[in-house]
Design an enzyme around this catalytic site. Structure first.
Site, short mmCIF file in Angstrom:
data_model
loop_
_atom_site.label_atom_id
_atom_site.label_comp_id
_atom_site.label_asym_id
_atom_site.label_seq_id
_atom_site.Cartn_x
_atom_site.Cartn_y
_atom_site.Cartn_z
N GLY A 304 0.83 -1.20 0.00
CA GLY A 304 0.00 0.00 0.00
C GLY A 304 0.86 1.25 0.00
O GLY A 304 1.91 1.31 -0.65
N SER A 305 0.46 2.27 0.76
CA SER A 305 1.08 3.59 0.67
C SER A 305 2.51 3.68 1.18
O SER A 305 3.16 4.70 0.98
CB SER A 305 0.21 4.62 1.40
OG SER A 305 -1.02 4.79 0.74
N ILE A 306 3.01 2.64 1.82
CA ILE A 306 4.45 2.61 2.15
C ILE A 306 5.27 2.82 0.87
O ILE A 306 6.31 3.46 0.86
CB ILE A 306 4.84 1.24 2.78
CG1 ILE A 306 4.13 1.03 4.11
CG2 ILE A 306 6.35 1.11 2.95
CD1 ILE A 306 4.62 1.92 5.21
N PHE A 307 4.72 2.29 -0.23
CA PHE A 307 5.44 2.34 -1.50
C PHE A 307 5.49 3.75 -2.08
O PHE A 307 6.27 4.02 -3.01
CB PHE A 307 4.78 1.39 -2.50
CG PHE A 307 5.65 1.06 -3.68
CD1 PHE A 307 6.73 0.20 -3.57
CD2 PHE A 307 5.38 1.63 -4.92
CE1 PHE A 307 7.53 -0.09 -4.66
CE2 PHE A 307 6.17 1.34 -6.02
CZ PHE A 307 7.25 0.48 -5.89
N LYS A 308 4.68 4.67 -1.57
CA LYS A 308 4.73 6.05 -2.07
C LYS A 308 6.09 6.69 -1.82
O LYS A 308 6.44 7.69 -2.46
CB LYS A 308 3.63 6.89 -1.41
CG LYS A 308 2.23 6.56 -1.90
CD LYS A 308 1.16 7.29 -1.13
CE LYS A 308 -0.23 6.87 -1.60
NZ LYS A 308 -1.30 7.39 -0.73
#
Length: 585
Positions: A304-308
Site C-alpha cells: 500500500g502507501s508505504i510504497f509512495k
C-alpha cells in the site's frame, strides 16, 4: 517311486527353508545391521536402545545467544537426575530431604512414580549450593547436574526456528557424520529459521548423557555403575552469537500479543550497525504446525502507501516537484470522488495525508518519459532484492542469515508488460497496489537506509559463530554500499516528508505525537483481495527522528475496523527506547 520323489521334494523344501532362515539371520546379524528392511532400521542402534536406560544432559546441538550473551534457544538449569531402578532403602532420603527442604515421603513418592530416568520435579529451582551438597552424598543413581533443555517454541520462533527429526535429511546431508557415528538418524536438525540456515554449525557432535544397561526386566546388567558419556571434542558444541536483543524481542512479542495481532508482525533494526534487534511474526507455530511455518516478515506482502516513498524519491530526483502546485485530493485514482475528501493539497501535504491521486498523477508523468522508473527507484531503496546477509562461509557459497527470504516485486512475472502500461495500472503501482509486493524486512531496511543518509546495507542476524570456549570460528562482517544510492538532497527531502507524516496534525501518523520522542515514518493500507474489508495495515519508520537509532516496521494483516498498527508501534518504540536508555546507564 512316487513316495521317493515326494521325500526328495519335501527335503528340498525344508533345505530351502533352512537356507532362507540362515540368510535371514545373516542379514540381521552381519549384512544389514545398519539399514535393515525397507525402513532402513539401524539394528545395532535399536539393540542398544532396548537394553539401555539413559538421561540426556545435553543433546550436543549448538545454541544461540543474544547480542549480550544471554541464551535464546536453550535453558540451562540445575536438576536432580534419578535412576529409579537403582533406588534402594539404603539411600539417605532424610539427608536429601533436609537439603531440598522437602518431606522425605514426597521424595520417595516421586521416585516410585518414575518408570525411567528423569529429573525430580521441584517447585523451587535448585541452587548451585544444593547441587554440590547432593553430589557430596555420592548416591548411586542420583546426580545433581546442569541440564540443557530447549526453550518452548513461541519465543522468537520465526527467527530462531525449530528443530526436529529428519532421518532422510541426515542420510543425505550428513552421510560422513552418520558413518562416523557422531550423529544418528534420530539426531535433531533445524527445520526452519536460523536453526535451519545455521544447521551445519549446530548439528550435534555427540550427546552428553548418563547411561546404564539393563536386562529384560529392567534390572542393572553391570551392577550400579551409571556411566557418564560426553563429547570427545571440548570445543563443541558451537554457539551462534546473534544480533538479537533479548529484552527488545520480548517487548515486541509482548505488544503484538497484547494488541491481539493475529496475522502480521514486526521487525526492529539498529540503524548504525544495520543489525536485526528483534523480529516476530504472527501466528506463531507450535510442534504440531511446524511444517506450516511462514515468517511473514521475510515473505513479500502488499505494501500500500508505504510504497509512495519510492514514487516520492523518483519525483524528487527527476525534479518533478512544484511546491506551489496543488492536486485535487477529493478524487481517487479512478477519477471519482474519494471516500476521504482531502481537498486541494501540495506534494508534502499529499505525502503526509497519503493522497493517492497526487502520486498516481506524478507516476504517469514520469512513466511518459521512462516506463521503468518505478523498478529503478525501488531497486535503489533495496525493495526488490534479498535484504538479509548473504555470502561465502567456508564451502557454502550463498550462506544466508534468513530462512527462505523472498525478493520484492513490482510486476507479476506471469503477466505481460502491456498489462502495466495503462494510466490506471501505473497509478495503482505507484501507490503500492496491483502486483507490488515487498517484505517487511526490506521495508525496515529502507527506513534504516533513509535514516542513515542513503547508504544501503544487508541486514545481519548474527555476529559470529564461536567454539564452546568462546573463540571465534566465523565472523560476519558488514555488507554495505553495494547499491547506487539516492542523492543527499533526495534523502533529506524524504526524511522531512517522513517527519511531517507524524508531525502534521492531519498526517496519517499523527497519533504517534504522544510519544516523548519524534518518530518519522509512513502509514500504508492495502486491500488484500480477500474481502472488501480485509487489509494490510502498515507503519514503517524510525526514531528518534533527530538522532535516528532504530528502524521499526509493524504490519497487521487482518486489519478490518480497528487500527492496531500505530498503537503497537507506539508501545514497542517506547519500550525499546527505555531498554536502550537502561543499557547505556
Amino acid at each position: 517311486m512316487l513316495s521317493r520323489k515326494r521325500t526328495i521334494a519335501a527335503g528340498v523344501i525344508i533345505l530351502l527353508f533352512i537356507f532362507g532362515l540362515i540368510y535371514r539371520l545373516a542379514d540381521i546379524q552381519l549384512i544389514s545391521t545398519k539399514s535393515f528392511s525397507k525402513n532402513n532400521v539401524n539394528l545395532i542402534e535399536e539393540s542398544v536402545n532396548q537394553r539401555t536406560h539413559r538421561f540426556t544432559i545435553n543433546d550436543g546441538r549448538g545454541y544461540f545467544l543474544d547480542r549480550n550473551g544471554e541464551l535464546l534457544s536453550t535453558d540451562v538449569k540445575p536438576q536432580i537426575v534419578v535412576f529409579p531402578n537403582l533406588y534402594t532403602r539404603d539411600w539417605p532420603v532424610d539427608a536429601i530431604s533436609e537439603i531440598l527442604q522437602l518431606p522425605s515421603q514426597r521424595i520417595e513418592n516421586m521416585i516410585f512414580s518414575m518408570e525411567k530416568p528423569a529429573a525430580l520435579l521441584l517447585l523451587k529451582e535448585l541452587t548451585l549450593q544444593q547441587m554440590n551438597q547432593i553430589n557430596e552424598l555420592e548416591i548411586p543413581g542420583l546426580y545433581a547436574q546442569l541440564v540443557t533443555k530447549r526453550k518452548p517454541l513461541p519465543f522468537a520462533n520465526h527467527i530462531i526456528g525449530a528443530v526436529g527429526e529428519d532421518p532422510d535429511l541426515i542420510k543425505q546431508k550428513y552421510k560422513d557424520k552418520l558413518e562416523k557415528g557422531t550423529v544418528s538418524t534420530s539426531t535433531k536438525t533445524g527445520k526452519n529459521g536460523m536453526q535451519y540456515t545455521f544447521d551445519p554449525f549446530l548439528i550435534s557432535e555427540g550427546e552428553t548423557q548418563f547411561i546404564y544397561h539393563v536386562d529384560r526386566q529392567g534390572n542393572p546388567l553391570f551392577g550400579l555403575d551409571v556411566k557418564y558419556r560426553a563429547q570427545t571434542n571440548p570445543l563443541y558444541p558451537l554457539h551462534v552469537k546473534t544480533t538479537i536483543d533479548k529484552r527488545m524481542q520480548e517487548a515486541v512479542e509482548k505488544y503484538l500479543s497484547n494488541h491481539q495481532v493475529e496475522a502480521g508482525g514486526a521487525v526492529l533494526l539498529d540503524i548504525e550497525s544495520n543489525e536485526l534487534l528483534a523480529l516476530a511474526s504472527r501466528p506463531v507455530f507450535n510442534s504440531e504446525t511446524i511444517y506450516e511455518h511462514e515468517n511473514k516478515m521475510t515473505t513479500h506482502q502488499i505494501p500500500g502507501s508505504i510504497f509512495k516513498i519510492v514514487t516520492a524519491a523518483a519525483a524528487i530526483e527527476k525534479n518533478k516537484i512544484q511546491n506551489d502546485k496543488l492536486y485535487d485530493c477529493n478524487l481517487n485514482i479512478y477519477g471519482k470522488e474519494d471516500e476521504r475528501k482531502l481537498g486541494m493539497l501540495n506534494f508534502e501535504q499529499s505525502f503526509s495525508q497519503s493522497c493517492n491521486k497526487t502520486f498516481g498523477d506524478l507516476a504517469n508523468e514520469m512513466a511518459a518519459e521512462d516506463n521503468n522508473f518505478i523498478e529503478e527507484y525501488a531497486s535503489k531503496l533495496g525493495l526488490l532484492d534479498l535484504n538479509g546477509w548473504r555470502g561465502q562461509v567456508y564451502h557454502f557459497d550463498n550462506f544466508s542469515h534468513f530462512y527462505q527470504e523472498e525478493r520484492g516485486q513490482i510486476r507479476n512475472p506471469n503477466k505481460k508488460i502491456r498489462d502495466y502500461q495503462s494510466r490506471l495500472a501505473i497509478s495503482q503501482t505507484a501507490i503500492g497496489q496491483l502486483d507490488v509486493k515487498m517484505t517487511p524486512l526490506a521495508a525496515a531496511n529502507m527506513m534504516a537506509t533513509i535514516a542513515r543518509g542513503g547508504t544501503w546495507s544487508e541486514v545481519k542476524a548474527a555476529k559470529s559463530v564461536n567454539f564452546a570456549n568462546g573463540t571465534e570460528l566465523v565472523e560476519f562482517k558488514e555488507h554495505k554500499g553495494k547499491k547506487e544510492s539516492l542523492s543527499p538532497y533526495t534523502i533529506m527531502r524524504l526524511q522531512s516528508l517522513l517527519v511531517n507524516t507524524v508531525k502534521d496534525e492531519n498526517g496519517t501518523g499523527h497519533t504517534l505525537q504522544s510519544l516523548p520522542f519524534q518518530v518519522a515514518g509512513k502509514t500504508g493500507t492495502a486491500q488484500k483481495g480477500e474481502g472488501a474489508n480485509v487489509y494490510n495495515k502498515w507503519f514503517a519508520g524510525y526514531f528518534p527522528a533527530d538522532n535516528p537509532k532504530f528502524a521499526l516496521v509493524v504490519v497487521d494483516m487482518k486489519y478490518d475496523t480497528e487500527n492496531r498498527t500505530t498503537s503497537v508501534y507506539a508501545d514497542i518504540a517506547k519500550a525499546v527506547m527505555e531498554i536502550s536508555d537502561s543499557q547505556q546507564e
